[in-house]
Design a protein around this motif. Structure first.
Motif, PDB file in Angstrom:
ATOM      1  N   MET A  93       0.934  -1.127   0.080  1.00 19.35           N
ATOM      2  CA  MET A  93       0.013  -0.103   0.205  1.00 19.35           C
ATOM      3  C   MET A  93       0.770   1.411  -0.011  1.00 19.35           C
ATOM      4  SD  MET A  93      -3.236  -0.119   2.390  1.00 19.35           S
ATOM      5  CE  MET A  93      -4.729  -0.367   1.147  1.00 19.35           C
ATOM      6  N   ASN A  94       0.311   2.467  -0.623  1.00 17.58           N
ATOM      7  CA  ASN A  94       0.926   3.464  -0.461  1.00 17.58           C
ATOM      8  C   ASN A  94       0.764   4.487   0.773  1.00 17.58           C
ATOM      9  OD1 ASN A  94       1.886   3.173  -3.235  1.00 17.58           O
ATOM     10  ND2 ASN A  94       0.160   4.347  -4.410  1.00 17.58           N
ATOM     11  N   ASN A  95       1.767   4.911   1.193  1.00 11.42           N
ATOM     12  CA  ASN A  95       2.079   5.741   2.321  1.00 11.42           C
ATOM     13  C   ASN A  95       1.225   7.102   1.791  1.00 11.42           C
ATOM     14  OD1 ASN A  95       2.283   7.632   4.392  1.00 11.42           O
ATOM     15  ND2 ASN A  95       4.503   7.223   4.266  1.00 11.42           N
ATOM     16  N   GLN A  96       0.269   7.449   2.595  1.00 10.91           N
ATOM     17  CA  GLN A  96      -0.612   8.705   2.397  1.00 10.91           C
ATOM     18  C   GLN A  96       0.074   9.958   2.479  1.00 10.91           C
ATOM     19  OE1 GLN A  96      -3.934   8.654   5.181  1.00 10.91           O
ATOM     20  NE2 GLN A  96      -4.926   7.043   3.923  1.00 10.91           N
ATOM     21  N   ASN A  97       1.362   9.953   3.110  1.00 10.89           N
ATOM     22  CA  ASN A  97       2.060  11.213   2.963  1.00 10.89           C
ATOM     23  C   ASN A  97       3.105  11.278   1.685  1.00 10.89           C
ATOM     24  OD1 ASN A  97       1.327  12.081   5.509  1.00 10.89           O
ATOM     25  ND2 ASN A  97       2.770  10.745   6.652  1.00 10.89           N
ATOM     26  N   GLU A  98       3.108  10.148   1.186  1.00 13.11           N
ATOM     27  CA  GLU A  98       3.773  10.131  -0.261  1.00 13.11           C
ATOM     28  C   GLU A  98       3.273  10.913  -1.339  1.00 13.11           C
ATOM     29  OE1 GLU A  98       5.282   6.705  -2.921  1.00 13.11           O
ATOM     30  OE2 GLU A  98       5.513   6.265  -0.772  1.00 13.11           O
ATOM     31  N   GLN A  99       3.923  11.894  -1.850  1.00 14.64           N
ATOM     32  CA  GLN A  99       3.248  12.458  -2.924  1.00 14.64           C
ATOM     33  C   GLN A  99       3.716  12.191  -4.245  1.00 14.64           C
ATOM     34  OE1 GLN A  99       3.801  16.707  -1.924  1.00 14.64           O
ATOM     35  NE2 GLN A  99       2.289  16.610  -0.632  1.00 14.64           N
ATOM     36  N   LEU A 100       3.225  12.350  -5.364  1.00 12.99           N
ATOM     37  CA  LEU A 100       3.264  11.976  -6.741  1.00 12.99           C
ATOM     38  C   LEU A 100       4.085  13.122  -7.194  1.00 12.99           C
ATOM     39  CD1 LEU A 100       0.169  10.581  -8.374  1.00 12.99           C
ATOM     40  CD2 LEU A 100       2.211   9.152  -7.594  1.00 12.99           C
ATOM     41  N   PRO A 101       5.262  12.747  -8.118  1.00 10.71           N
ATOM     42  CA  PRO A 101       6.012  13.979  -8.725  1.00 10.71           C
ATOM     43  C   PRO A 101       5.122  14.918  -9.540  1.00 10.71           C
ATOM     44  CG  PRO A 101       6.673  11.850  -9.624  1.00 10.71           C
ATOM     45  CD  PRO A 101       5.783  11.568  -8.502  1.00 10.71           C
ATOM     46  N   THR A 102       5.438  16.064  -9.478  1.00 13.63           N
ATOM     47  CA  THR A 102       4.968  16.858 -10.679  1.00 13.63           C
ATOM     48  C   THR A 102       5.885  17.407 -11.670  1.00 13.63           C
ATOM     49  OG1 THR A 102       5.529  18.881  -8.787  1.00 13.63           O
ATOM     50  CG2 THR A 102       3.293  17.953  -8.782  1.00 13.63           C
ATOM     51  N   VAL A 103       5.264  17.732 -12.830  1.00 15.30           N
ATOM     52  CA  VAL A 103       6.195  18.428 -13.792  1.00 15.30           C
ATOM     53  C   VAL A 103       6.651  19.980 -13.690  1.00 15.30           C
ATOM     54  CG1 VAL A 103       6.130  19.021 -16.202  1.00 15.30           C
ATOM     55  CG2 VAL A 103       4.785  16.976 -15.317  1.00 15.30           C
ATOM     56  N   ILE A 104       7.876  20.047 -13.585  1.00 14.69           N
ATOM     57  CA  ILE A 104       8.275  21.384 -13.254  1.00 14.69           C
ATOM     58  C   ILE A 104       8.905  22.112 -14.803  1.00 14.69           C
ATOM     59  CG2 ILE A 104       9.150  20.926 -11.164  1.00 14.69           C
ATOM     60  CD1 ILE A 104      12.115  20.550 -11.822  1.00 14.69           C
ATOM     61  N   ASN A 105       9.192  21.222 -15.852  1.00 13.50           N
ATOM     62  CA  ASN A 105       9.583  21.679 -16.994  1.00 13.50           C
ATOM     63  C   ASN A 105       9.108  20.786 -18.187  1.00 13.50           C
ATOM     64  OD1 ASN A 105      10.605  23.635 -18.746  1.00 13.50           O
ATOM     65  ND2 ASN A 105      12.642  23.166 -18.246  1.00 13.50           N
ATOM     66  N   SER A 106       8.731  21.355 -19.424  1.00 13.13           N
ATOM     67  CA  SER A 106       8.507  20.615 -20.405  1.00 13.13           C
ATOM     68  C   SER A 106       9.116  21.139 -21.671  1.00 13.13           C
ATOM     69  CB  SER A 106       6.996  20.594 -20.785  1.00 13.13           C
ATOM     70  OG  SER A 106       6.192  20.080 -19.901  1.00 13.13           O
ATOM     71  N   GLY A 107       9.550  20.112 -22.758  1.00 10.99           N
ATOM     72  CA  GLY A 107      10.282  20.545 -23.852  1.00 10.99           C
ATOM     73  C   GLY A 107       9.930  19.423 -24.883  1.00 10.99           C
ATOM     74  N   THR A 108      10.526  19.944 -26.130  1.00  9.87           N
ATOM     75  CA  THR A 108      10.559  18.844 -27.349  1.00  9.87           C
ATOM     76  C   THR A 108      11.878  18.458 -27.827  1.00  9.87           C
ATOM     77  OG1 THR A 108      10.210  20.776 -28.929  1.00  9.87           O
ATOM     78  CG2 THR A 108       8.046  19.795 -27.828  1.00  9.87           C
ATOM     79  N   ILE A 109      11.855  17.201 -28.246  1.00  8.66           N
ATOM     80  CA  ILE A 109      12.965  16.831 -28.941  1.00  8.66           C
ATOM     81  C   ILE A 109      12.270  16.560 -30.347  1.00  8.66           C
ATOM     82  CG2 ILE A 109      14.419  14.832 -29.024  1.00  8.66           C
ATOM     83  CD1 ILE A 109      14.332  14.480 -26.271  1.00  8.66           C
ATOM     84  N   ASN A 110      13.380  16.873 -31.461  1.00  4.91           N
ATOM     85  CA  ASN A 110      12.911  16.698 -32.635  1.00  4.91           C
ATOM     86  C   ASN A 110      13.827  15.447 -33.303  1.00  4.91           C
ATOM     87  OD1 ASN A 110      11.039  18.728 -33.012  1.00  4.91           O
ATOM     88  ND2 ASN A 110      12.729  20.108 -33.196  1.00  4.91           N
ATOM     89  N   ILE A 111      13.156  14.588 -33.855  1.00  3.95           N
ATOM     90  CA  ILE A 111      13.663  13.317 -34.397  1.00  3.95           C
ATOM     91  C   ILE A 111      13.257  12.829 -35.664  1.00  3.95           C
ATOM     92  CG2 ILE A 111      14.240  10.884 -34.168  1.00  3.95           C
ATOM     93  CD1 ILE A 111      13.920  11.136 -31.174  1.00  3.95           C
ATOM     94  N   ASP A 112      14.071  13.087 -36.754  1.00  6.71           N
ATOM     95  CA  ASP A 112      13.476  13.143 -38.227  1.00  6.71           C
ATOM     96  C   ASP A 112      12.304  14.245 -38.297  1.00  6.71           C
ATOM     97  OD1 ASP A 112      13.572  11.968 -40.744  1.00  6.71           O
ATOM     98  OD2 ASP A 112      12.145  10.281 -40.193  1.00  6.71           O
ATOM     99  N   ASN A 113      11.280  13.709 -38.441  1.00  2.04           N
ATOM    100  CA  ASN A 113      10.261  14.733 -38.886  1.00  2.04           C
ATOM    101  C   ASN A 113       9.037  14.784 -37.674  1.00  2.04           C
ATOM    102  OD1 ASN A 113       8.969  12.265 -39.383  1.00  2.04           O
ATOM    103  ND2 ASN A 113       8.046  12.742 -41.224  1.00  2.04           N
ATOM    104  N   ILE A 114       9.448  13.976 -36.789  1.00 10.16           N
ATOM    105  CA  ILE A 114       8.373  14.322 -35.480  1.00 10.16           C
ATOM    106  C   ILE A 114       9.147  14.838 -34.310  1.00 10.16           C
ATOM    107  CG2 ILE A 114       7.554  11.742 -36.067  1.00 10.16           C
ATOM    108  CD1 ILE A 114       8.991  10.542 -33.889  1.00 10.16           C
TER     109      ILE A 114
END
Length: 55
Positions: free
Chosen positions: A1-22
């Protein structure tokens, strides 16, 4: 079971990586971990499999 005091991580930054045409969206979490956006991962896996029409 998960500890109730344990928090999920949150996003602090986002970016994109270009590979070929995606573009792949990558998020940095507050614990330093980097994760690939779910939709970007699907597009990338389709690209790897040769199904380039699924973008």
């Amino acid at each position: 079971m998960n500890n109730q005091n344990e928090q999920l991580p949150t996003v602090i930054n986002s970016g994109t990586i270009n590979i070929d045409n995606i573009q792949i969206t990558v998020h940095t979490l507050d614990n330093g971990q980097r994760v690939i956006d779910e939709n970007s991962m699907r597009i990338f896996l389709n690209w790897l499999g040769g199904d380039n029409n699924e973008q």
